[in-house]
Design a protein around this motif. Sequence first.
Motif, PDB file in Angstrom:
ATOM      1  N   THR A 152      75.972  40.480  -5.276  1.00  0.00           N
ATOM      2  CA  THR A 152      76.396  41.631  -5.974  1.00  0.00           C
ATOM      3  C   THR A 152      77.553  41.418  -6.858  1.00  0.00           C
ATOM      4  N   ARG A 153      77.668  41.968  -7.921  1.00  0.00           N
ATOM      5  CA  ARG A 153      78.721  41.988  -8.803  1.00  0.00           C
ATOM      6  C   ARG A 153      80.213  42.139  -7.988  1.00  0.00           C
ATOM      7  N   ASP A 154      80.261  43.077  -7.167  1.00  0.00           N
ATOM      8  CA  ASP A 154      81.733  43.053  -6.583  1.00  0.00           C
ATOM      9  C   ASP A 154      82.086  41.935  -5.828  1.00  0.00           C
ATOM     10  N   SER A 174      71.437  42.453  -7.154  1.00  0.00           N
ATOM     11  CA  SER A 174      71.392  43.927  -6.996  1.00  0.00           C
ATOM     12  C   SER A 174      71.876  44.842  -8.151  1.00  0.00           C
ATOM     13  N   SER A 175      71.491  45.806  -8.161  1.00  0.00           N
ATOM     14  CA  SER A 175      71.906  46.534  -9.537  1.00  0.00           C
ATOM     15  C   SER A 175      73.199  47.378  -9.276  1.00  0.00           C
ATOM     16  N   ASN A 176      73.522  47.403  -7.985  1.00  0.00           N
ATOM     17  CA  ASN A 176      74.946  48.067  -7.436  1.00  0.00           C
ATOM     18  C   ASN A 176      75.655  47.285  -7.142  1.00  0.00           C
ATOM     19  N   PRO A 177      76.828  47.430  -7.958  1.00  0.00           N
ATOM     20  CA  PRO A 177      77.378  48.481  -8.900  1.00  0.00           C
ATOM     21  C   PRO A 177      76.738  48.449 -10.236  1.00  0.00           C
ATOM     22  N   SER A 178      76.491  46.897 -10.491  1.00  0.00           N
ATOM     23  CA  SER A 178      75.825  46.795 -11.781  1.00  0.00           C
ATOM     24  C   SER A 178      75.079  45.522 -11.805  1.00  0.00           C
ATOM     25  N   CYS A 179      74.479  44.995 -13.044  1.00  0.00           N
ATOM     26  CA  CYS A 179      73.638  43.536 -12.981  1.00  0.00           C
ATOM     27  C   CYS A 179      74.475  42.538 -13.606  1.00  0.00           C
ATOM     28  N   GLU A 212      84.900  48.167  -5.556  1.00  0.00           N
ATOM     29  CA  GLU A 212      83.903  47.373  -6.602  1.00  0.00           C
ATOM     30  C   GLU A 212      84.534  46.049  -6.828  1.00  0.00           C
ATOM     31  N   GLY A 221      66.074  48.489  -7.026  1.00  0.00           N
ATOM     32  CA  GLY A 221      67.213  48.065  -6.879  1.00  0.00           C
ATOM     33  C   GLY A 221      67.660  46.833  -7.311  1.00  0.00           C
ATOM     34  N   CYS A 273      67.882  43.587 -10.488  1.00  0.00           N
ATOM     35  CA  CYS A 273      68.040  43.456 -11.607  1.00  0.00           C
ATOM     36  C   CYS A 273      66.830  43.063 -12.440  1.00  0.00           C
TER      37      CYS A 273
END
Length: 288
Positions: free
Chosen positions: A84-86, A135-140, A98, A42, A44
Amino acid sequence: MKIRTQKKQWLAGALAGALLVPAAALANETHAYGIANFGGSGQCSGSSHSVHTQTASAFASYFTSLRNSGLWSDVRTLSNMNVTRDLWTDPAKGAVGESNDAALNAGVDDADVIFIHTHGGHEVSTPRSSLVMGSSNPSCSALTDSHMRLGNGKLDIAVIKACRSGNIEVWERGGYRQQLVTATSGFSVWNAFHGDSSCGGFVKDYLEDYLEDSRNDGVGENWIDEAYDWGVIYDDCPVSIVFGDSKAKRKSMYEAGGWRDRKNTGSKTGSSYFYVSGCNPDNGRKLP
């Protein structure tokens, strides 16, 4: 060494009825993000460095001392997979669910001052910089062009300890000014690096000096003074990108703005790029 600056100006329509509130009149909040762990489930991709969370803790500790003295309002630290990206994505650029850059006590635009220590990169052709998330959620990757629009909330100053987070090639193509701010944004300073930057326990040492030195002034200039490092092969090249409507206002924020004395740089229709002349990093051209 010689400090040089370049500037660019963009035309913008009149800000009819726009009200710019002085930073000193607002409550002050800091968010410090440190991502030390990479490559696990999970997470990056990247090399894990424990110092990434140590520097974030040091950044938060300084503002906690201000808070304890009644000089600051709130301090939050987010680490590893909680970054996280969001939290870097503005609703104008991301999907519903997101786009949480204004999330209470977590999003980058919910704070007046932020710090992040992570890996980074840049692309010249796009142009843009990227920050690797925990975290890879929603993206790295949090991208300056696709995700970020800063200062619609509270954010005024960002200190980015990440490789290639402020490359001059991106700035020359209008990347940061056109991506990170709109004319009515309250965001003023993006302190980052042109090219790759080295990492180790020494980062925490110079960061602590930078924090104390910049309480009342020099928030851009001190960053370059403390983070610059002449290397045997490649240099560390800190840069300060300041947004505002005139060269004089941008220079005032760079030299005389501080955590406790943030200057109003006006509408964000132009930017100045401050750097050390001749600095020559890996993954970035030699600065003029």
